[in-house]
Write a protein that holds these residues in place. Structure first.
Motif, PDB file in Angstrom:
ATOM      1  N   GLU A   1       0.847  -1.184   0.000  1.00 18.17           N
ATOM      2  CA  GLU A   1       0.000   0.000   0.000  1.00 18.17           C
ATOM      3  C   GLU A   1       0.885   1.237   0.000  1.00 18.17           C
ATOM      4  O   GLU A   1       1.813   1.335   0.815  1.00 18.17           O
ATOM      5  N   ILE A   2       0.605   2.179  -0.901  1.00  9.99           N
ATOM      6  CA  ILE A   2       1.360   3.438  -0.914  1.00  9.99           C
ATOM      7  C   ILE A   2       0.390   4.594  -1.097  1.00  9.99           C
ATOM      8  O   ILE A   2      -0.681   4.446  -1.677  1.00  9.99           O
TER       9      ILE A   2
ATOM     10  N   GLU B   1      -3.846  12.215  -3.033  1.00 13.87           N
ATOM     11  CA  GLU B   1      -4.906  12.074  -2.022  1.00 13.87           C
ATOM     12  C   GLU B   1      -5.476  10.669  -1.994  1.00 13.87           C
ATOM     13  O   GLU B   1      -6.369  10.364  -1.193  1.00 13.87           O
ATOM     14  N   ALA B   2      -4.984   9.794  -2.853  1.00 11.40           N
ATOM     15  CA  ALA B   2      -5.526   8.427  -2.948  1.00 11.40           C
ATOM     16  C   ALA B   2      -4.542   7.423  -2.346  1.00 11.40           C
ATOM     17  O   ALA B   2      -3.330   7.666  -2.240  1.00 11.40           O
TER      18      ALA B   2
ATOM     19  N   THR C   1     -10.122   6.270  -2.582  1.00  9.63           N
ATOM     20  CA  THR C   1     -10.279   7.656  -2.144  1.00  9.63           C
ATOM     21  C   THR C   1     -11.424   7.719  -1.141  1.00  9.63           C
ATOM     22  O   THR C   1     -12.050   6.699  -0.815  1.00  9.63           O
ATOM     23  N   ALA C   2     -11.705   8.924  -0.686  1.00  7.40           N
ATOM     24  CA  ALA C   2     -12.777   9.096   0.308  1.00  7.40           C
ATOM     25  C   ALA C   2     -14.138   8.736  -0.258  1.00  7.40           C
ATOM     26  O   ALA C   2     -15.063   8.364   0.490  1.00  7.40           O
TER      27      ALA C   2
ATOM     28  N   ILE D   1       0.080   2.463 -14.827  1.00 10.72           N
ATOM     29  CA  ILE D   1      -1.283   2.062 -14.468  1.00 10.72           C
ATOM     30  C   ILE D   1      -2.199   2.897 -15.360  1.00 10.72           C
ATOM     31  O   ILE D   1      -2.563   4.033 -15.018  1.00 10.72           O
ATOM     32  N   SER D   2      -2.528   2.360 -16.509  1.00  3.37           N
ATOM     33  CA  SER D   2      -3.211   3.147 -17.544  1.00  3.37           C
ATOM     34  C   SER D   2      -4.581   3.644 -17.089  1.00  3.37           C
ATOM     35  O   SER D   2      -4.993   4.764 -17.420  1.00  3.37           O
ATOM     36  N   GLU D   3      -5.329   2.828 -16.320  1.00  7.55           N
ATOM     37  CA  GLU D   3      -6.664   3.231 -15.863  1.00  7.55           C
ATOM     38  C   GLU D   3      -6.619   4.458 -14.953  1.00  7.55           C
ATOM     39  O   GLU D   3      -7.605   5.190 -14.830  1.00  7.55           O
ATOM     40  N   LEU D   4      -5.494   4.665 -14.294  1.00  7.25           N
ATOM     41  CA  LEU D   4      -5.358   5.781 -13.355  1.00  7.25           C
ATOM     42  C   LEU D   4      -4.461   6.887 -13.902  1.00  7.25           C
ATOM     43  O   LEU D   4      -4.092   7.817 -13.166  1.00  7.25           O
ATOM     44  N   ASN D   5      -4.079   6.767 -15.174  1.00  4.38           N
ATOM     45  CA  ASN D   5      -3.207   7.762 -15.828  1.00  4.38           C
ATOM     46  C   ASN D   5      -1.879   7.939 -15.081  1.00  4.38           C
ATOM     47  O   ASN D   5      -1.373   9.047 -14.938  1.00  4.38           O
TER      48      ASN D   5
END
Length: 203
Positions: free
Chosen positions: A60-61, A65-66, A107-108, A150-154
């Motif tokens: 986990e990193i 903000e995510a 995220t929140a 991580i292409s989905e998260l740019n």
């Protein structure tokens, strides 16, 4: 002086045998024997290659903000090492690895599932201690460059830092060894640490 003494001794021996009427006994000259000196490491070829399967343990990193969570599923990949033995247990290695694992961006208000892929290239110094004739224990330290996407998260990042490894190798014969290694990088990523298991081939 030494040659004269040897010639004189041989002449005396031959003369005694002739006058005694006996057979001439053959003179045996022993050639010097080169003894093999053991230094704790049996002779191996200079070059070797390792091909291994890899399991990523996940981590986990924090990323902005995510939270990027790669702990839920084990990732997989492979590694290739090309090594040159320097002597006295030391070797120089170039390593390449490719890995893939599932990552969750938390995220929140949302959770997004994505796939992380990464490549690394590293240059390492390795030391192997031969516990027995077949079993070796090794440790390594190196510097690596990592490309993670991580292409989905740019996310498309390039980082570099130190990498450490430790493991064991077991010789099947002069050419092949089985190998298992635990690897830890100072580069933080959702793939986490890695366990590799494979085969070493000595040229």
């Amino acid at each position: 002086m030494k040659k004269s003494l040897v010639i004189a001794a041989l002449s005396a021996h031959l003369t005694t045998q002739l006058f005694a009427g006996g057979d001439i006994a053959p003179v045996t000259v022993n050639e010097p024997v080169l003894e093999e000196v053991a230094h704790g490491h049996h002779e191996e070829s200079k070059f070797y290659v390792v091909v291994a399967g890899m399991m990523l343990l996940g981590d986990e990193i924090q990323h902005g903000e995510a939270l990027l969570d790669g702990d839920n599923d084990y990732g997989y990949g492979f590694g290739i090492d090309i090594g040159y033995r320097l002597g006295n247990g030391f070797a120089l290695e170039y390593d390449y690895t490719y890995g893939k694992n599932t990552v969750y961006e938390i995220t929140a208000h949302d959770e997004v599932k994505a796939t992380s892929t990464y490549h690394t290239s590293a240059l390492d110094i390795v030391y192997t201690y031969e516990a027995t004739h077949k079993l070796g224990i090794f440790g390594k330290v190196g510097y690596e460059f990592e490309w993670e996407e991580i292409s989905e998260l740019n996310i498309d990042e390039r980082e570099d830092d130190f990498v450490f490894g430790a493991g064991i190798e077991y010789a099947l014969n002069k050419k092949y060894k089985l190998l298992a290694e635990y690897e830890h990088s100072l580069i933080e990523g959702p793939h986490g640490d890695a366990i590799l298991a494979g085969v070493m081939y000595n040229f």
